[in-house]
Design an enzyme around this catalytic site. Sequence first.
Site, PDB file in Angstrom:
ATOM      1  N   ASP A 188     -10.874   1.906  -3.034  1.00 12.25           N
ATOM      2  CA  ASP A 188     -11.405   1.620  -1.707  1.00 12.25           C
ATOM      3  C   ASP A 188     -12.925   1.599  -1.721  1.00 12.25           C
ATOM      4  O   ASP A 188     -13.553   1.242  -0.728  1.00 12.25           O
ATOM      5  CB  ASP A 188     -10.921   2.674  -0.694  1.00 12.25           C
ATOM      6  N   ASP A 208       0.827  -1.202   0.000  1.00 10.43           N
ATOM      7  CA  ASP A 208       0.000   0.000   0.000  1.00 10.43           C
ATOM      8  C   ASP A 208       0.868   1.261   0.000  1.00 10.43           C
ATOM      9  O   ASP A 208       2.062   1.225   0.325  1.00 10.43           O
ATOM     10  CB  ASP A 208      -0.883  -0.032   1.266  1.00 10.43           C
TER      11      ASP A 208
HETATM   12  C1  GLA Z   1      -5.702   1.919   2.198  1.00  3.21           C
HETATM   13  C2  GLA Z   1      -6.151   0.721   1.395  1.00  3.21           C
HETATM   14  C3  GLA Z   1      -7.191  -0.062   2.171  1.00  3.21           C
HETATM   15  C4  GLA Z   1      -6.616  -0.476   3.490  1.00  3.21           C
HETATM   16  C5  GLA Z   1      -6.128   0.742   4.264  1.00  3.21           C
HETATM   17  C6  GLA Z   1      -5.393   0.338   5.509  1.00  3.21           C
HETATM   18  O1  GLA Z   1      -6.720   2.863   2.291  1.00  3.21           O
HETATM   19  O2  GLA Z   1      -6.619   1.102   0.146  1.00  3.21           O
HETATM   20  O3  GLA Z   1      -7.616  -1.173   1.436  1.00  3.21           O
HETATM   21  O4  GLA Z   1      -5.568  -1.379   3.288  1.00  3.21           O
HETATM   22  O5  GLA Z   1      -5.253   1.525   3.472  1.00  3.21           O
HETATM   23  O6  GLA Z   1      -4.911   1.415   6.217  1.00  3.21           O
END
Ligand code: GLA
Length: 735
Positions: free
Chosen positions: A553, A483
């Site tokens: 997301d 990420d």
């Molecule tokens: C990002 C990712 C999510 C999750 C969060 C965790 O927003 O896109 O899927 O992993 O971080 O903090």
Amino acid sequence: MAIQFYQNISDEIKGIFKLDTKETSYVMGVVDSEGFLGHIYYGSRLNDYRLAHVLRVKEAPFVPSVNNRDRGSFLDSFPMEYPAEGLGDYRESCIALETRGGNTGLSLNYVSHKITEGKPALLGLPASFGEKSVCSSVEILCEDAHTGVQAAFLYTVFEDVDIITRSVRVINKGNEELYLTKVFSACLDMDNRDFEAVSLHGSWARERHIQTVPVSHGKLSIESVRGESSHQDHPFMAVKTKGTDQDHGEVYAMHFVYSGNFKVMVQNDQFDQIRMTMGIHPEGFKWKLGPGEEFQAPEVVMTYSDEGLGKMTRTFHDFYRNHLIRGAYKDKKRPILINNWEATYFEFNTEKLIAIARQASELGIEMLVMDDGWFGNRFDDNRALGDWIVNEEKLPGGLKYLVDQVNKLGLKFGIWFEPEMISPDSDLYRAHPDWAIAIPGRVGTLSRNQYVLDLTRREVLDYTYESVAKVLRSANIEYVKWDMNRQLTDIGSAYLPAERMGELYHRYVLAVYELQDRLMKDFPYLLLENCSGGGARFDPGMLYYSPQIWCSDDTDAIERLKIQEGTALIYPLSAMGAHVSDCPNHTVGRVTPFETRGHVALAGTFGYELDVTKIPAQDREMIPEQVAMYHKYNDLVREGDYYRIASYSENRYYDCYGVVSKDKKEALYTFVQVLNRPNYHSRRIFFKGLDPMKEYRIEGEEGVYFGDVLMKAGYLVQNMWGDYKSRLIHILEVS
Ligand code: GLA
């Protein structure tokens, strides 16, 4: 031969390069005794190379070498293959520099070329690849005699897939150091034919929505200066003739294999000629190039379609599946995963994860992914990034114990990292405050309460790599979600000298590539999924390292229709991370049927993002069916040809797309009724991609139909009652 060079065409034209794919030709000419490299033609395949008559060499008072007075009008109108800045071409340039004396301006003129089979790798950069039998390349060397700067333009022709890739290597052959202030990777000069520009835009949770606007006078610039390709804009642009739709019309498309700052531009000039350019954004870019040093600019992938956007889409899909995506999972079905982010956020422990895994395994789910919150003091998103040590308060017995238990339940185990970041409240920051990207003395801009690590420093890069690798070595971890949850600001490095500070953005991206390259080499079995606050680094650069990328997301099935439509415009479905999540949806609060969520996620890698122990029983009971559906259709979805049939973003009521097997024996169409309309009893759908001469049946229904009937006369989707309802239509050849 896919690449030919023809010499001494006329007094003005010294040579013509003709690059041919199966259905397209790309033609350039070397003109005037000075050797300007001009763009002559890109479009459907031509039989002949004799195109000199369409290059406007005589209209503007021409021949700068014998009439220097009119150099300006020539430079400002000639269709340049790679325009340089400062000497009279006032349109968008591709390259700019500053000498030690502070001077600018250059002119890159033909010196030589070399045609070879295959395609060389690009040093330190992701790039498409191909065997000698499937592609050939030409490197055209041009030089600015005044500064000694050379530029090697690499063109590779992938004949069978109708793709041409381009990149540029700049070499300082002079005796003095200089600064490159702009190095784009590609340019396309053409006459404007009432073109429209297609690009992708959005924000967090609504990435890559399609936008189409007329190409008018002035410049349309699509860009990111955020240090990553971004949620907001995408390093892609197509221009299409007016009225071009999925199936008809001409499209010229460019896509950038890069994950940092970019600028894509289309300009309509005073003579109604358009110029499209693509490359690293010049803002914040200044690269010192000493004598003998080289700078490699990233790759641009280009295609032309005379059968609308649909053909462009299928060309990109085939190309990325075969010539960009790598690794153990390149052509493989991915395990159905369950991710605990939306299930628990930061509140989980070993017991909770095992409970999810146990239930998941009974339902046929194949992998548990432990998301953010398993390390250091990470009880919320205010701290601990950089402290990649398992938090034993949450995970008593450590990681190995948890992974072993999950494996015993028959599930693989995957883990989340955000390796590029550092929280001010972390042991790492307390020990190394100078490891963060920051401007000395200035309070840094926090975003999600974190800073970005200065990966241009070797010791920081090595520490980062080792932190990830150590965890991976400690247990049987088979998947990593990588990420990146903030964008770059405060561009300063405690390591880079002042004259190299303008290199930070690009060096940062190179460092990310190096990290992921090392990871893939040391852990070749690993399934890597890139992610950036959802889909902010969904780009071809990252795709070279990870065969799938988290799309957004936003897991709401209806929002996803738009996001996945835009993403699938260029990316194969096998690359799109897509999950079924719980309702009301955590991003938009919408409630949709569990079945629809499953159907929509099926167009991606497929997985779950919910607490399977807590969702309503009737939803849970549907999971084994969805698992079976994934296994039944995934080969087709991953490998087939994608067709867009109706777009909810355009019609506001329903969405329909399909995947057809390469042998046209099988097809799966997904229909989603977003909003029902009173007194509409059916929707007539015209399938695409079938063989008109084959006979087909529709699974679960009576009747046999020829492909042409289903495509031309269509099919009625009936009895859809309610909003957010969906249906899969599976079509099989009658054998
Ligand atoms: C990002 C990712 C999510 C999750 C969060 C965790 O927003 O896109 O899927 O992993 O971080 O903090």
